[in-house]
Design a protein around this motif. Structure first.
Motif, mmCIF file in Angstrom:
data_model
loop_
_atom_site.group_PDB
_atom_site.id
_atom_site.type_symbol
_atom_site.label_atom_id
_atom_site.label_comp_id
_atom_site.label_asym_id
_atom_site.label_seq_id
_atom_site.Cartn_x
_atom_site.Cartn_y
_atom_site.Cartn_z
ATOM 1 N N TYR A 180 0.865 -1.178 0.000
ATOM 2 C CA TYR A 180 0.000 0.000 0.000
ATOM 3 C C TYR A 180 0.903 1.230 0.000
ATOM 4 O O TYR A 180 2.120 1.108 0.086
ATOM 5 N N ASN A 181 0.280 2.411 -0.067
ATOM 6 C CA ASN A 181 1.045 3.642 0.054
ATOM 7 C C ASN A 181 0.636 4.341 1.342
ATOM 8 O O ASN A 181 -0.455 4.890 1.429
ATOM 9 N N SER A 182 1.472 4.269 2.350
ATOM 10 C CA SER A 182 1.129 4.853 3.641
ATOM 11 C C SER A 182 2.406 5.252 4.362
ATOM 12 O O SER A 182 2.933 4.517 5.177
ATOM 13 N N ARG A 183 2.936 6.426 4.014
ATOM 14 C CA ARG A 183 4.172 6.868 4.648
ATOM 15 C C ARG A 183 3.916 8.145 5.440
ATOM 16 O O ARG A 183 2.988 8.900 5.136
ATOM 17 N N LEU A 184 4.741 8.374 6.455
ATOM 18 C CA LEU A 184 4.690 9.645 7.169
ATOM 19 C C LEU A 184 5.522 10.639 6.355
ATOM 20 O O LEU A 184 6.710 10.403 6.106
ATOM 21 N N ASP A 185 4.895 11.740 5.942
ATOM 22 C CA ASP A 185 5.617 12.720 5.117
ATOM 23 C C ASP A 185 6.850 13.240 5.846
ATOM 24 O O ASP A 185 6.800 13.527 7.047
ATOM 25 N N ASN A 186 7.941 13.404 5.108
ATOM 26 C CA ASN A 186 9.186 13.882 5.714
ATOM 27 C C ASN A 186 9.037 15.277 6.323
ATOM 28 O O ASN A 186 9.565 15.562 7.395
ATOM 29 N N PHE A 187 8.291 16.140 5.651
ATOM 30 C CA PHE A 187 8.097 17.508 6.150
ATOM 31 C C PHE A 187 7.302 17.486 7.463
ATOM 32 O O PHE A 187 7.624 18.189 8.429
ATOM 33 N N ASN A 188 6.287 16.632 7.493
ATOM 34 C CA ASN A 188 5.500 16.460 8.714
ATOM 35 C C ASN A 188 6.419 15.969 9.844
ATOM 36 O O ASN A 188 6.370 16.477 10.972
ATOM 37 N N ALA A 189 7.270 15.001 9.536
ATOM 38 C CA ALA A 189 8.198 14.465 10.543
ATOM 39 C C ALA A 189 9.138 15.561 11.054
ATOM 40 O O ALA A 189 9.466 15.620 12.247
ATOM 41 N N ALA A 190 9.557 16.456 10.164
ATOM 42 C CA ALA A 190 10.465 17.542 10.555
ATOM 43 C C ALA A 190 9.778 18.471 11.559
ATOM 44 O O ALA A 190 10.376 18.899 12.551
ATOM 45 N N ILE A 191 8.512 18.774 11.311
ATOM 46 C CA ILE A 191 7.749 19.621 12.242
ATOM 47 C C ILE A 191 7.524 18.861 13.562
ATOM 48 O O ILE A 191 7.621 19.430 14.651
ATOM 49 N N LEU A 192 7.235 17.573 13.434
ATOM 50 C CA LEU A 192 6.996 16.761 14.637
ATOM 51 C C LEU A 192 8.256 16.675 15.504
ATOM 52 O O LEU A 192 8.161 16.615 16.734
ATOM 53 N N ASN A 193 9.433 16.699 14.876
ATOM 54 C CA ASN A 193 10.674 16.711 15.662
ATOM 55 C C ASN A 193 10.751 17.953 16.541
ATOM 56 O O ASN A 193 11.193 17.889 17.686
ATOM 57 N N VAL A 194 10.307 19.087 15.991
ATOM 58 C CA VAL A 194 10.291 20.325 16.780
ATOM 59 C C VAL A 194 9.314 20.167 17.949
ATOM 60 O O VAL A 194 9.624 20.472 19.107
ATOM 61 N N LYS A 195 8.123 19.655 17.639
ATOM 62 C CA LYS A 195 7.089 19.559 18.672
ATOM 63 C C LYS A 195 7.444 18.536 19.759
ATOM 64 O O LYS A 195 7.100 18.734 20.933
ATOM 65 N N LEU A 196 8.129 17.484 19.344
ATOM 66 C CA LEU A 196 8.495 16.451 20.320
ATOM 67 C C LEU A 196 9.368 17.015 21.442
ATOM 68 O O LEU A 196 9.274 16.578 22.590
ATOM 69 N N ASN A 197 10.182 18.027 21.109
ATOM 70 C CA ASN A 197 11.011 18.659 22.150
ATOM 71 C C ASN A 197 10.170 19.295 23.255
ATOM 72 O O ASN A 197 10.665 19.538 24.352
ATOM 73 N N HIS A 198 8.930 19.631 22.939
ATOM 74 C CA HIS A 198 8.067 20.300 23.917
ATOM 75 C C HIS A 198 7.098 19.335 24.581
ATOM 76 O O HIS A 198 6.339 19.723 25.471
ATOM 77 N N PHE A 199 7.094 18.087 24.104
ATOM 78 C CA PHE A 199 5.994 17.188 24.446
ATOM 79 C C PHE A 199 5.888 16.888 25.946
ATOM 80 O O PHE A 199 4.786 16.916 26.513
ATOM 81 N N SER A 200 7.005 16.630 26.604
ATOM 82 C CA SER A 200 6.944 16.275 28.031
ATOM 83 C C SER A 200 6.372 17.430 28.850
ATOM 84 O O SER A 200 5.583 17.219 29.777
ATOM 85 N N LYS A 201 6.758 18.632 28.475
ATOM 86 C CA LYS A 201 6.235 19.835 29.137
ATOM 87 C C LYS A 201 4.716 19.948 28.896
ATOM 88 O O LYS A 201 3.956 20.305 29.783
ATOM 89 N N TRP A 202 4.287 19.604 27.676
ATOM 90 C CA TRP A 202 2.859 19.669 27.355
ATOM 91 C C TRP A 202 2.057 18.660 28.171
ATOM 92 O O TRP A 202 0.944 18.945 28.610
ATOM 93 N N ILE A 203 2.639 17.469 28.356
ATOM 94 C CA ILE A 203 1.950 16.449 29.172
ATOM 95 C C ILE A 203 1.792 16.958 30.608
ATOM 96 O O ILE A 203 0.722 16.820 31.213
ATOM 97 N N GLU A 204 2.856 17.567 31.122
ATOM 98 C CA GLU A 204 2.767 18.109 32.478
ATOM 99 C C GLU A 204 1.668 19.151 32.576
ATOM 100 O O GLU A 204 0.930 19.200 33.547
ATOM 101 N N ARG A 205 1.562 19.985 31.557
ATOM 102 C CA ARG A 205 0.521 21.019 31.557
ATOM 103 C C ARG A 205 -0.877 20.390 31.518
ATOM 104 O O ARG A 205 -1.780 20.810 32.233
ATOM 105 N N ARG A 206 -1.064 19.364 30.713
ATOM 106 C CA ARG A 206 -2.356 18.670 30.679
ATOM 107 C C ARG A 206 -2.701 18.113 32.061
ATOM 108 O O ARG A 206 -3.838 18.193 32.518
#
Ligand SMILES: *Cc1c(COP(=O)(O)O)cnc(C)c1O
Length: 373
Positions: free
Chosen positions: A230-256
């Motif tokens: 099938y064709n089901s890949r995570l777009d590279n550009f999306n992954a690049a943005i997600l790398n930025v967001k992942l740096n903030h993720f633990s802090k976001w969980i704490e806020r939730r």
């Protein structure tokens, strides 16, 4: 309408990250135009594997495909039964049908997750796998689930779409089963810039198979075709943005968790209102949703709407009530009761303390008018 407290506010989230995201756009789009299967995706998969404590992460285009490929890679198909809950998003059940297997739905218990005695009752000689759903950022009781899975020799595939970062006895959601399946849909606690998903596993063969399923059956880098994929890949550009967001993720969980705590304190001791706190130190909940329960749910929702508070009812009726899905023979009392009583209050990383206090005030105002003696 513009809400005083919107359910989510993604533009506010992106604005807060603007200075980190702009250079990524410049680099990945304008300089490199790296769009499919490039180094940002490889980096994201590595980052995620270390975050989750697993050997392999495969980026895909949705949480749904992560589950579908898990079932296919595990060899599940026609004649097999797969047990999951009815109180979930339709996709959890759809993937079982798409693989040619038969979905078997069971009821949930008070924490909205799979009821373990019901799971054991549903097992037949044809049962091959269980898909526990870690709903609202809370993991299922994996000790009891694995006792049952081992006893009957069943594969466990985790629907962890709502539980990135949640732990049970110190172990991450998605690291218990043969695979963990995550969604990176924009509204999830770690959301991409469009659809996205990923599969986690410690099994090299499963990781390889899942990647090839989503990449036309290619055996890269040679590009031999090993099977029709099938064709089901995570777009590279999306992954690049997600790398930025992942740096903030633990802090976001704490806020939730902080917001959940504010709700807990603010809404404590209100008659006829059940909050999603299930005291047990084995669990670390991430509150993908803050789901409350009341018998006056619909009136509460319209009261909050009038006050400018946006809420969400994920599933107004159980999936098996849609006649075209041909699952109408089910009658699961808890699932049906929850569909009538639950509603999610706004919980996200953009909401301010003042907004949370305002939601609390509005919920209280309603409940105190509707006390039933
Ligand atoms: C979001 C979600 C999915 C589906 O994920 P997609 O990325 O939208 O395919 C599956 N199960 C649950 C419980 C979800 O919340």
């Amino acid at each position: 309408m513009t809400y005083k407290v919107p359910f989510v506010d993604l533009s506010k989230q992106y604005q807060a990250l603007q200075f980190e995201i702009m250079p990524v756009i410049e680099d990945v789009l304008f300089q490199r135009a790296d769009l499919i299967m490039q180094k940002d995706l490889v980096q994201f998969e590595k980052n995620m594997a270390s975050f989750l404590g697993v050997k392999y992460v495969v980026g895909l285009n949705s949480g749904t495909d992560a589950m579908r490929f898990s079932l296919l890679a595990a060899g599940i198909g026609k004649g097999d039964e797969v047990i999951t809950v009815a109180h979930t998003f339709a996709a959890t059940i759809a993937v079982i049908v798409h693989c040619g297997a038969t979905p078997v739905l069971v009821d949930v218990s008070d924490d909205y997750n799979m009821d373990m005695p019901e799971l054991e009752k549903a097992i037949t000689p044809r049962t091959k796998a269980i898909i526990p759903v870690h709903l609202n950022g809370r993991i299922c009781d994996m000790t009891r689930l694995f006792n049952i899975a081992k006893k009957y020799n069943l594969i466990v595939i985790e629907d962890a779409a709502q539980a990135l970062g949640a732990t049970f006895e110190g172990k991450m959601a998605g690291s218990f089963g043969l695979t963990g399946c995550f969604s990176l849909y924009p509204m999830k606690s770690l959301g991409g810039i469009g659809d996205g998903g990923m599969l986690s596993t410690d099994n090299e063969e499963i990781a390889k198979k899942a990647r090839r399923l989503g990449d036309h059956g290619y055996n890269r880098p040679r590009r031999d075709i090993l099977f029709f994929g099938y064709n089901s890949r995570l777009d590279n550009f999306n992954a690049a943005i997600l790398n930025v967001k992942l740096n903030h993720f633990s802090k976001w969980i704490e806020r939730r968790r902080e917001i959940a705590d504010m709700y807990r304190k603010g809404l404590a001791d209100i008659p006829n209102l059940i909050l999603p706190h299930f005291d047990d130190p084995s669990y670390f909940d991430t509150y993908q949703n803050y789901v409350i329960r009341t018998q006056n749910r619909d009136e509460l929702v319209s009261h909050l709407e009038k006050r400018g508070v946006e809420t969400l009812i994920s599933w107004p009726q159980p999936v098996y009530k849609y006649p075209s899905l041909k699952l109408e023979h089910y009658h699961l009392p808890k699932t049906e009761q929850l569909c009538k009583e639950v509603v999610s209050l706004p919980i996200n990383t953009e909401i301010t303390d003042e907004q949370v206090e305002y939601v609390i005030k509005c919920v209280k105002e309603f409940c105190l008018q509707h006390v039933r003696f």
